[in-house]
Design a protein around this motif. Structure first.
Motif, PDB file in Angstrom:
ATOM      1  N   MET A   1       0.814  -1.195   0.000  1.00 61.80           N
ATOM      2  CA  MET A   1       0.000   0.000   0.000  1.00 61.80           C
ATOM      3  C   MET A   1       0.861   1.264   0.000  1.00 61.80           C
ATOM      4  N   ARG A   2       2.134   1.111   0.214  1.00 61.70           N
ATOM      5  CA  ARG A   2       2.997   2.286   0.240  1.00 61.70           C
ATOM      6  C   ARG A   2       3.061   2.953  -1.130  1.00 61.70           C
ATOM      7  N   THR A   3       3.150   2.139  -2.171  1.00 65.85           N
ATOM      8  CA  THR A   3       3.211   2.693  -3.526  1.00 65.85           C
ATOM      9  C   THR A   3       1.938   3.450  -3.853  1.00 65.85           C
ATOM     10  N   GLU A   4       0.795   2.885  -3.481  1.00 61.34           N
ATOM     11  CA  GLU A   4      -0.473   3.555  -3.735  1.00 61.34           C
ATOM     12  C   GLU A   4      -0.579   4.851  -2.932  1.00 61.34           C
ATOM     13  N   ALA A   5      -0.092   4.834  -1.696  1.00 63.72           N
ATOM     14  CA  ALA A   5      -0.130   6.048  -0.876  1.00 63.72           C
ATOM     15  C   ALA A   5       0.716   7.150  -1.507  1.00 63.72           C
ATOM     16  N   LEU A   6       1.890   6.785  -2.005  1.00 63.71           N
ATOM     17  CA  LEU A   6       2.739   7.785  -2.649  1.00 63.71           C
ATOM     18  C   LEU A   6       2.133   8.278  -3.956  1.00 63.71           C
ATOM     19  N   PHE A  49      -5.626   6.911   3.613  1.00 63.31           N
ATOM     20  CA  PHE A  49      -6.145   5.571   3.843  1.00 63.31           C
ATOM     21  C   PHE A  49      -5.104   4.510   3.492  1.00 63.31           C
ATOM     22  N   CYS A  50      -4.465   4.662   2.344  1.00 66.70           N
ATOM     23  CA  CYS A  50      -3.450   3.679   1.933  1.00 66.70           C
ATOM     24  C   CYS A  50      -2.236   3.708   2.870  1.00 66.70           C
ATOM     25  N   ALA A  51      -1.832   4.888   3.305  1.00 65.32           N
ATOM     26  CA  ALA A  51      -0.691   4.992   4.216  1.00 65.32           C
ATOM     27  C   ALA A  51      -0.998   4.352   5.569  1.00 65.32           C
ATOM     28  N   MET A  52      -2.225   4.546   6.069  1.00 66.57           N
ATOM     29  CA  MET A  52      -2.591   3.932   7.345  1.00 66.57           C
ATOM     30  C   MET A  52      -2.677   2.409   7.223  1.00 66.57           C
ATOM     31  N   ASN A  53      -3.182   1.905   6.105  1.00 69.12           N
ATOM     32  CA  ASN A  53      -3.210   0.462   5.911  1.00 69.12           C
ATOM     33  C   ASN A  53      -1.801  -0.105   5.806  1.00 69.12           C
ATOM     34  N   ARG A  57      -0.678  -2.870   8.506  1.00 72.55           N
ATOM     35  CA  ARG A  57      -0.515  -4.241   8.045  1.00 72.55           C
ATOM     36  C   ARG A  57       0.851  -4.570   7.476  1.00 72.55           C
ATOM     37  N   GLY A  58       1.645  -3.578   7.164  1.00 72.91           N
ATOM     38  CA  GLY A  58       2.969  -3.836   6.614  1.00 72.91           C
ATOM     39  C   GLY A  58       2.930  -4.114   5.114  1.00 72.91           C
ATOM     40  N   ARG A  59       4.016  -4.648   4.633  1.00 73.95           N
ATOM     41  CA  ARG A  59       4.126  -4.918   3.190  1.00 73.95           C
ATOM     42  C   ARG A  59       3.291  -6.130   2.803  1.00 73.95           C
ATOM     43  N   ARG A  60       2.658  -6.023   1.661  1.00 76.51           N
ATOM     44  CA  ARG A  60       1.892  -7.139   1.112  1.00 76.51           C
ATOM     45  C   ARG A  60       2.817  -8.010   0.278  1.00 76.51           C
ATOM     46  N   PRO A  61       2.403  -9.232   0.000  1.00 74.61           N
ATOM     47  CA  PRO A  61       3.223 -10.070  -0.891  1.00 74.61           C
ATOM     48  C   PRO A  61       3.393  -9.450  -2.279  1.00 74.61           C
TER      49      PRO A  61
END
Length: 134
Positions: A1-6, A49-53, A57-61
């Motif tokens: 979700m980090r990429t989406e947040a950025l 929202f994406c940054a909080m997720n 939850r951390g990094r997704r696969p």
């Protein structure tokens, strides 16, 4: 979700900068500035929202280049099988919107139905556990 947040953060920054420049250069058009501010806020909400997720939850696969297909297996989230609350919410919004045209009394009824629908959707599964085993 980090990429989406950025990504959505960049969209929000673009619309925020555009809103400031447009507001300075167009002294007679507050509608365009308001639309750009709303676009900035929408991008900022999704980015938040994406940054909080990501933080929770951390990094997704999908975010890891060394991840295996099996890392993404298993249940993802809980999806409710059926609910009447979206229909009630939509009906409340329709009545409230009609009340803007026809009168305050109809608007108040619509807001009441809309509030009940949103309350029902939010708390429909409040007593349910997270559904994760382990």
């Amino acid at each position: 979700m980090r990429t989406e947040a950025l990504l959505f953060g960049g969209v929000a920054v673009f619309f925020g900068g555009t809103a400031v420049l447009y507001g300075i250069w167009s002294h007679a058009d507050p509608a365009g500035t308001a639309a750009l501010i709303v676009a900035f806020l929408m991008g900022a909400v999704i980015s938040f929202f994406c940054a909080m997720n990501y933080r929770r939850r951390g990094r997704r696969p999908q975010d890891r280049p060394d991840a295996e297909v099996a890392d993404g297996a298993g249940p993802l989230e809980f999806f409710p099988p059926e609910s009447r609350w979206p229909i009630i919410t939509a009906a409340g919004f329709a009545v409230a919107s009609t009340g803007v045209v026809y009168g305050l009394w109809l608007f108040i009824i619509g807001v009441g139905v809309l509030g009940a629908g949103v309350f029902g959707m939010v708390f429909q599964y409040a007593g349910r556990d997270s559904g994760r085993e382990g």
